[in-house]
Write a protein that holds these residues in place. Structure first.
Motif, PDB file in Angstrom:
ATOM      1  N   GLU A  58      24.789  16.180  33.035  1.00 17.54           N
ATOM      2  CA  GLU A  58      24.187  16.698  31.663  1.00 17.54           C
ATOM      3  C   GLU A  58      24.769  17.631  31.126  1.00 17.54           C
ATOM      4  O   GLU A  58      24.709  17.692  30.006  1.00 17.54           O
ATOM      5  CB  GLU A  58      22.758  17.080  31.848  1.00 17.54           C
ATOM      6  CG  GLU A  58      21.620  15.848  32.233  1.00 17.54           C
ATOM      7  CD  GLU A  58      21.490  14.895  31.179  1.00 17.54           C
ATOM      8  OE1 GLU A  58      21.292  15.146  29.837  1.00 17.54           O
ATOM      9  OE2 GLU A  58      21.454  13.559  31.509  1.00 17.54           O
ATOM     10  N   LEU A  59      25.427  18.394  31.998  1.00 18.90           N
ATOM     11  CA  LEU A  59      26.319  19.365  31.307  1.00 18.90           C
ATOM     12  C   LEU A  59      27.785  19.304  31.407  1.00 18.90           C
ATOM     13  O   LEU A  59      28.815  20.040  31.108  1.00 18.90           O
ATOM     14  CB  LEU A  59      26.270  20.827  32.352  1.00 18.90           C
ATOM     15  CG  LEU A  59      24.870  21.291  32.264  1.00 18.90           C
ATOM     16  CD1 LEU A  59      24.736  22.408  33.298  1.00 18.90           C
ATOM     17  CD2 LEU A  59      24.449  21.869  30.953  1.00 18.90           C
ATOM     18  N   ASP A  60      28.253  17.992  31.527  1.00 17.67           N
ATOM     19  CA  ASP A  60      29.672  17.656  31.519  1.00 17.67           C
ATOM     20  C   ASP A  60      30.748  18.472  32.568  1.00 17.67           C
ATOM     21  O   ASP A  60      31.542  18.588  32.005  1.00 17.67           O
ATOM     22  CB  ASP A  60      30.199  17.772  30.307  1.00 17.67           C
ATOM     23  CG  ASP A  60      29.669  16.612  29.265  1.00 17.67           C
ATOM     24  OD1 ASP A  60      29.283  15.311  29.674  1.00 17.67           O
ATOM     25  OD2 ASP A  60      29.352  16.973  28.195  1.00 17.67           O
ATOM     26  N   MET A  61      29.924  18.478  33.635  1.00 19.11           N
ATOM     27  CA  MET A  61      30.687  19.263  34.522  1.00 19.11           C
ATOM     28  C   MET A  61      31.362  18.356  35.618  1.00 19.11           C
ATOM     29  O   MET A  61      31.092  17.265  35.981  1.00 19.11           O
ATOM     30  CB  MET A  61      29.607  20.198  35.444  1.00 19.11           C
ATOM     31  CG  MET A  61      29.159  21.167  34.702  1.00 19.11           C
ATOM     32  SD  MET A  61      28.000  22.263  35.635  1.00 19.11           S
ATOM     33  CE  MET A  61      29.120  23.054  37.009  1.00 19.11           C
ATOM     34  N   THR A  62      32.601  18.819  35.846  1.00 14.50           N
ATOM     35  CA  THR A  62      33.305  17.933  36.936  1.00 14.50           C
ATOM     36  C   THR A  62      32.766  17.837  38.255  1.00 14.50           C
ATOM     37  O   THR A  62      32.296  18.863  38.972  1.00 14.50           O
ATOM     38  CB  THR A  62      34.825  18.555  37.147  1.00 14.50           C
ATOM     39  OG1 THR A  62      35.540  18.882  35.750  1.00 14.50           O
ATOM     40  CG2 THR A  62      35.674  17.841  38.034  1.00 14.50           C
ATOM     41  N   THR A  93      29.489  25.970  39.784  1.00 12.84           N
ATOM     42  CA  THR A  93      29.622  26.321  38.394  1.00 12.84           C
ATOM     43  C   THR A  93      30.905  25.638  37.998  1.00 12.84           C
ATOM     44  O   THR A  93      31.634  25.128  38.688  1.00 12.84           O
ATOM     45  CB  THR A  93      29.797  28.243  38.326  1.00 12.84           C
ATOM     46  OG1 THR A  93      31.234  28.431  38.814  1.00 12.84           O
ATOM     47  CG2 THR A  93      28.705  28.774  39.100  1.00 12.84           C
ATOM     48  N   ARG A  94      31.149  25.990  36.668  1.00  8.54           N
ATOM     49  CA  ARG A  94      32.238  25.188  36.130  1.00  8.54           C
ATOM     50  C   ARG A  94      33.566  25.909  36.245  1.00  8.54           C
ATOM     51  O   ARG A  94      34.547  25.260  36.049  1.00  8.54           O
ATOM     52  CB  ARG A  94      31.989  25.251  34.306  1.00  8.54           C
ATOM     53  CG  ARG A  94      32.848  24.139  33.821  1.00  8.54           C
ATOM     54  CD  ARG A  94      32.482  24.095  32.248  1.00  8.54           C
ATOM     55  NE  ARG A  94      30.963  24.147  31.707  1.00  8.54           N
ATOM     56  CZ  ARG A  94      30.399  22.807  31.701  1.00  8.54           C
ATOM     57  NH1 ARG A  94      31.270  21.801  31.763  1.00  8.54           N
ATOM     58  NH2 ARG A  94      29.259  22.919  31.202  1.00  8.54           N
ATOM     59  N   GLY A  95      33.648  26.945  37.200  1.00 12.72           N
ATOM     60  CA  GLY A  95      34.696  27.519  37.570  1.00 12.72           C
ATOM     61  C   GLY A  95      35.061  28.700  37.003  1.00 12.72           C
ATOM     62  O   GLY A  95      34.586  29.363  36.105  1.00 12.72           O
ATOM     63  N   ALA A  96      36.199  29.345  37.189  1.00 15.70           N
ATOM     64  CA  ALA A  96      36.813  30.511  36.660  1.00 15.70           C
ATOM     65  C   ALA A  96      37.833  30.254  35.686  1.00 15.70           C
ATOM     66  O   ALA A  96      38.725  29.378  35.750  1.00 15.70           O
ATOM     67  CB  ALA A  96      37.383  31.330  37.790  1.00 15.70           C
ATOM     68  N   ALA A  97      37.830  30.909  34.451  1.00 16.23           N
ATOM     69  CA  ALA A  97      38.756  30.733  33.392  1.00 16.23           C
ATOM     70  C   ALA A  97      38.319  32.122  32.522  1.00 16.23           C
ATOM     71  O   ALA A  97      37.458  32.514  32.566  1.00 16.23           O
ATOM     72  CB  ALA A  97      38.545  29.484  32.601  1.00 16.23           C
ATOM     73  N   ASP A  98      39.344  32.263  31.387  1.00 14.12           N
ATOM     74  CA  ASP A  98      39.187  33.541  30.760  1.00 14.12           C
ATOM     75  C   ASP A  98      38.213  33.185  29.941  1.00 14.12           C
ATOM     76  O   ASP A  98      37.972  31.977  29.166  1.00 14.12           O
ATOM     77  CB  ASP A  98      40.853  33.367  29.876  1.00 14.12           C
ATOM     78  CG  ASP A  98      40.676  34.856  29.313  1.00 14.12           C
ATOM     79  OD1 ASP A  98      39.938  35.812  29.762  1.00 14.12           O
ATOM     80  OD2 ASP A  98      41.503  35.140  28.258  1.00 14.12           O
ATOM     81  N   ARG A  99      37.527  34.163  29.527  1.00 13.48           N
ATOM     82  CA  ARG A  99      36.159  33.925  28.867  1.00 13.48           C
ATOM     83  C   ARG A  99      36.358  33.336  27.440  1.00 13.48           C
ATOM     84  O   ARG A  99      37.032  34.019  26.371  1.00 13.48           O
ATOM     85  CB  ARG A  99      35.472  35.401  28.505  1.00 13.48           C
ATOM     86  CG  ARG A  99      34.011  35.195  27.970  1.00 13.48           C
ATOM     87  CD  ARG A  99      33.518  36.876  28.029  1.00 13.48           C
ATOM     88  NE  ARG A  99      31.986  36.715  27.503  1.00 13.48           N
ATOM     89  CZ  ARG A  99      31.679  36.577  26.278  1.00 13.48           C
ATOM     90  NH1 ARG A  99      32.505  36.458  25.551  1.00 13.48           N
ATOM     91  NH2 ARG A  99      30.507  36.396  25.930  1.00 13.48           N
ATOM     92  N   ASP A 100      35.600  32.302  27.134  1.00 13.13           N
ATOM     93  CA  ASP A 100      35.820  31.622  26.015  1.00 13.13           C
ATOM     94  C   ASP A 100      34.365  30.703  25.983  1.00 13.13           C
ATOM     95  O   ASP A 100      33.987  30.174  27.065  1.00 13.13           O
ATOM     96  CB  ASP A 100      36.871  30.491  25.777  1.00 13.13           C
ATOM     97  CG  ASP A 100      37.075  30.246  24.608  1.00 13.13           C
ATOM     98  OD1 ASP A 100      36.188  29.690  23.932  1.00 13.13           O
ATOM     99  OD2 ASP A 100      38.458  29.933  24.227  1.00 13.13           O
ATOM    100  N   PHE A 101      33.652  30.609  24.804  1.00 15.13           N
ATOM    101  CA  PHE A 101      32.684  29.816  24.508  1.00 15.13           C
ATOM    102  C   PHE A 101      32.914  28.422  24.904  1.00 15.13           C
ATOM    103  O   PHE A 101      32.040  27.738  25.446  1.00 15.13           O
ATOM    104  CB  PHE A 101      31.738  29.941  23.299  1.00 15.13           C
ATOM    105  CG  PHE A 101      31.096  31.236  23.464  1.00 15.13           C
ATOM    106  CD1 PHE A 101      29.727  31.367  23.411  1.00 15.13           C
ATOM    107  CD2 PHE A 101      31.653  32.436  22.856  1.00 15.13           C
ATOM    108  CE1 PHE A 101      29.107  32.261  23.533  1.00 15.13           C
ATOM    109  CE2 PHE A 101      30.861  33.782  22.932  1.00 15.13           C
ATOM    110  CZ  PHE A 101      29.474  33.690  23.250  1.00 15.13           C
ATOM    111  N   LEU A 102      34.110  27.912  24.508  1.00 14.96           N
ATOM    112  CA  LEU A 102      34.554  26.561  24.623  1.00 14.96           C
ATOM    113  C   LEU A 102      34.607  26.286  26.184  1.00 14.96           C
ATOM    114  O   LEU A 102      35.157  27.237  26.947  1.00 14.96           O
ATOM    115  CB  LEU A 102      35.893  26.239  24.115  1.00 14.96           C
ATOM    116  CG  LEU A 102      35.707  26.477  22.610  1.00 14.96           C
ATOM    117  CD1 LEU A 102      36.982  25.993  21.719  1.00 14.96           C
ATOM    118  CD2 LEU A 102      34.641  25.173  21.897  1.00 14.96           C
ATOM    119  N   TYR A 103      34.401  25.189  26.704  1.00 16.06           N
ATOM    120  CA  TYR A 103      34.738  24.973  28.114  1.00 16.06           C
ATOM    121  C   TYR A 103      36.347  25.038  28.538  1.00 16.06           C
ATOM    122  O   TYR A 103      36.954  24.435  27.573  1.00 16.06           O
ATOM    123  CB  TYR A 103      34.209  23.472  28.536  1.00 16.06           C
ATOM    124  CG  TYR A 103      32.697  23.185  28.126  1.00 16.06           C
ATOM    125  CD1 TYR A 103      31.764  24.265  28.327  1.00 16.06           C
ATOM    126  CD2 TYR A 103      32.067  21.717  28.484  1.00 16.06           C
ATOM    127  CE1 TYR A 103      30.273  24.000  27.979  1.00 16.06           C
ATOM    128  CE2 TYR A 103      30.848  21.800  28.227  1.00 16.06           C
ATOM    129  CZ  TYR A 103      29.893  22.710  28.283  1.00 16.06           C
ATOM    130  OH  TYR A 103      28.561  22.706  28.106  1.00 16.06           O
TER     131      TYR A 103
END
Length: 284
Positions: A58-62, A93-103
């Motif tokens: 539902e959240l399009d998570m890998t 969680t969707r993992g770690a990435a630089d903060r951005d509202f986009l996935y």
């Protein structure tokens, strides 16, 4: 000291670390499950694994991890932590990435964390004998409550409000109808009929709920899946909640008003007995 699981490694809990850029930390961009352990075995693991996958879809998570591997991780944590009765918490969680509202990019590795909580005598809670007290509060959560996300601030606030009023938990209300408890599904019993909110985006699709309703129907109990009002709840013969950690738990008062006789009723007691008996048989 507990052994926990973080991204493929079993570690002492004081060595477990997650990035400050993890989207679960920054955006509550994560899902979770809690599986009970009784007698050293997992209760309804398959149901929790299936719901985890649904939440991620539902959240399009890998896809985080193969479900067979996930079962082995659960079993290993039970073994190394010597858990007889307790809980296993799983968060993805969707993992770690630089903060951005986009996935972030689809190949961003998810963060997978599991830990145990020992709960001796989990199935023998004194509250099952005395019943619990609940209060009602407005349901101010987001609209996709069917996805088991880590966005739990409002339910936490609800539990604190219940505690401040001398109660054990809160039932959330929207447009006059009860949705669910802060961490459980809500039910009433009237004239022998079990009534609980129908499935939809308004409530979590409880794994324990599904099993309990199936057992109720097998026992020739009548079930009506529909919204019910606070007024109906106050006039009920019995009330109860279900969850992975409390199983089937009677409710004896709502907003300070006694429900039925003010003691746990026969329907709830029988459902709890059936649930624990059947789930112990099916535990893995």
């Amino acid at each position: 000291m507990r052994t926990v699981y973080v991204n493929g490694d079993y570690l002492p809990e004081d060595q477990a670390k997650v990035s400050i850029f993890d989207r679960g930390f920054l955006f509550a961009d994560g899902v979770y499950e809690v599986t009970s352990v009784l007698d050293g075995k997992l209760i309804d693991f398959a149901g929790h694994a299936k719901r985890l996958q649904r939440s991620m879809d539902e959240l399009d998570m890998t896809a985080a991890i193969d479900m067979d591997e996930l079962l082995e991780i659960h079993r290993e944590l039970v073994r190394v932590n010597d858990i007889t009765d307790g809980l296993i918490y799983l968060q993805v969680t969707r993992g770690a990435a630089d903060r951005d509202f986009l996935y972030p990019a689809e190949d961003t590795p998810p963060t997978v964390v599991l830990f145990t909580q020992a709960k001796p005598g989990l199935a023998d809670s004194p509250m099952a004998e005395t019943g619990m007290k609940v209060v009602t509060i407005p349901d101010r959560r987001w609209g996709r409550r069917d996805i088991k996300t880590v966005q739990l601030l409002y339910p936490s606030m609800g539990k604190m409000e219940a505690k401040a009023q001398g109660a054990d938990d809160a039932w959330m209300v929207e447009e006059g109808a009860v949705t669910e408890g802060t961490s459980n599904n809500a039910y009433i019993v009237k004239d022998g009929v079990i009534v609980t909110r129908h499935l939809g985006e308004e409530i979590l699709h409880g794994i324990t709920r599904k099993a309990v309703l199936a057992f109720a129907r097998e026992a020739q109990m009548k079930v009506d899946e529909r919204a019910f009002t606070v007024e109906e709840a106050l006039a009920a013969d019995e009330a109860f909640v279900t969850s992975a950690s409390s199983f089937v738990m009677p409710v004896v008062s709502i907003d300070g008003q006694q429900i039925g006789t003010g003691t746990p009723g026969k329907t709830v007691a029988r459902l709890r007995e059936i649930y624990l008996e059947e789930m112990r048989k099916a535990a893995v």
